[in-house]
Design a protein around this motif. Structure first.
Motif, PDB file in Angstrom:
ATOM      1  N   ASP A   8      36.085 -26.727  17.109  1.00 52.81           N
ATOM      2  CA  ASP A   8      37.144 -26.347  16.833  1.00 52.81           C
ATOM      3  C   ASP A   8      38.213 -27.624  16.582  1.00 52.81           C
TER       4      ASP A   8
ATOM      5  N   THR B 133      44.264 -27.328  18.302  1.00 57.05           N
ATOM      6  CA  THR B 133      43.624 -27.339  19.666  1.00 57.05           C
ATOM      7  C   THR B 133      43.981 -27.886  21.102  1.00 57.05           C
TER       8      THR B 133
ATOM      9  N   ARG C 172      41.121 -23.309  22.795  1.00 53.22           N
ATOM     10  CA  ARG C 172      39.270 -23.630  22.400  1.00 53.22           C
ATOM     11  C   ARG C 172      39.108 -22.348  21.706  1.00 53.22           C
TER      12      ARG C 172
ATOM     13  N   ASP D 178      40.415 -21.503  27.941  1.00 47.96           N
ATOM     14  CA  ASP D 178      41.763 -22.688  27.645  1.00 47.96           C
ATOM     15  C   ASP D 178      41.142 -23.415  29.008  1.00 47.96           C
TER      16      ASP D 178
END
Length: 218
Positions: free
Chosen positions: A166, A170, A199, A204
């Protein structure tokens, strides 16, 4: 007007849950002791450490790190810092970081811009991350030894440590708490911290932690 807007923004970020459509919640416990030494009027060194304890059932490793800082005051309200960090992740890959940051004070406002180069063991590449933070420090007592503090910090990943990892926003970290100067050499703090790892295509992860800080000046 700008101060009022900043207070409103930070209070909202620190107190309002930033939940995604789904998130894995976890409890953590953070301890953050540090010791510093002034080399001259404008230059100082600091050894910052942290111990972050997490429940084994959550599948997230305990973390321990030490950072050695060299700080240089560029003005009465501006400080430039650089650090070398070694991070031990119990049961996961360890990490070394190089850190550069610029910190400023404007009345009750506090800003910090941090750039990190992350070297994770067995990683595909060196990670690069930018972390801007905006905070407030409000005196509670007339002698200003007790202060209310809150801040919000974004994690902007410019390059991931893994291929296809990612990038972009973030993470989001918010804190709210108090700091107290016991004497000119010793300060303590206590805060509630919320860490949201954002994410892509996955839920998350959200950590909630009491944070106890101890700062000692030689």
């Amino acid at each position: 007007m700008r101060i009022c807007a900043a207070i409103t923004l930070l209070s909202t970020l620190a107190l309002t849950p930033h939940t995604a459509s789904a998130a894995d919640e976890a409890a953590e416990y953070w301890f953050n002791p540090s010791v510093s030494l002034d080399l001259d009027e404008d230059t100082g060194v600091e050894l910052e450490t942290a111990q972050r304890f997490r429940r084994e059932a959550d599948g997230r490793p305990d973390t321990y790190f030490a950072r050695l800082w060299l700080n240089q005051a560029l003005a009465s309200n501006v400080t430039l810092g650089a650090a070398l960090e070694r991070r031990i992740n119990d049961g996961a890959a360890h990490e070394t970081r190089l850190i550069q940051q610029l910190s400023t004070r404007h009345g009750i406002l506090r800003t910090r811009l941090r750039l990190e180069q992350r070297f994770v063991e067995s990683a595909d590449s060196t990670g690069l991350r930018l972390r801007p933070r905006l905070g407030l420090a409000l005196p509670v007592t007339e002698d200003q030894r007790l202060q209310f503090k809150t801040d919000a910090e974004l994690f902007l990943t410019l390059r991931s440590t893994s291929d296809g990892g990612d990038t972009g926003i973030t993470g989001l970290r918010t804190q709210i708490g108090f700091g107290y100067e016991i004497n000119p050499r010793l300060s303590v703090s206590a805060a509630y911290l919320r860490q949201q790892d954002i994410r892509d295509r996955r839920p998350d992860t959200v950590g909630h932690a009491p944070v106890i800080g101890v700062e000692f000046s030689l």
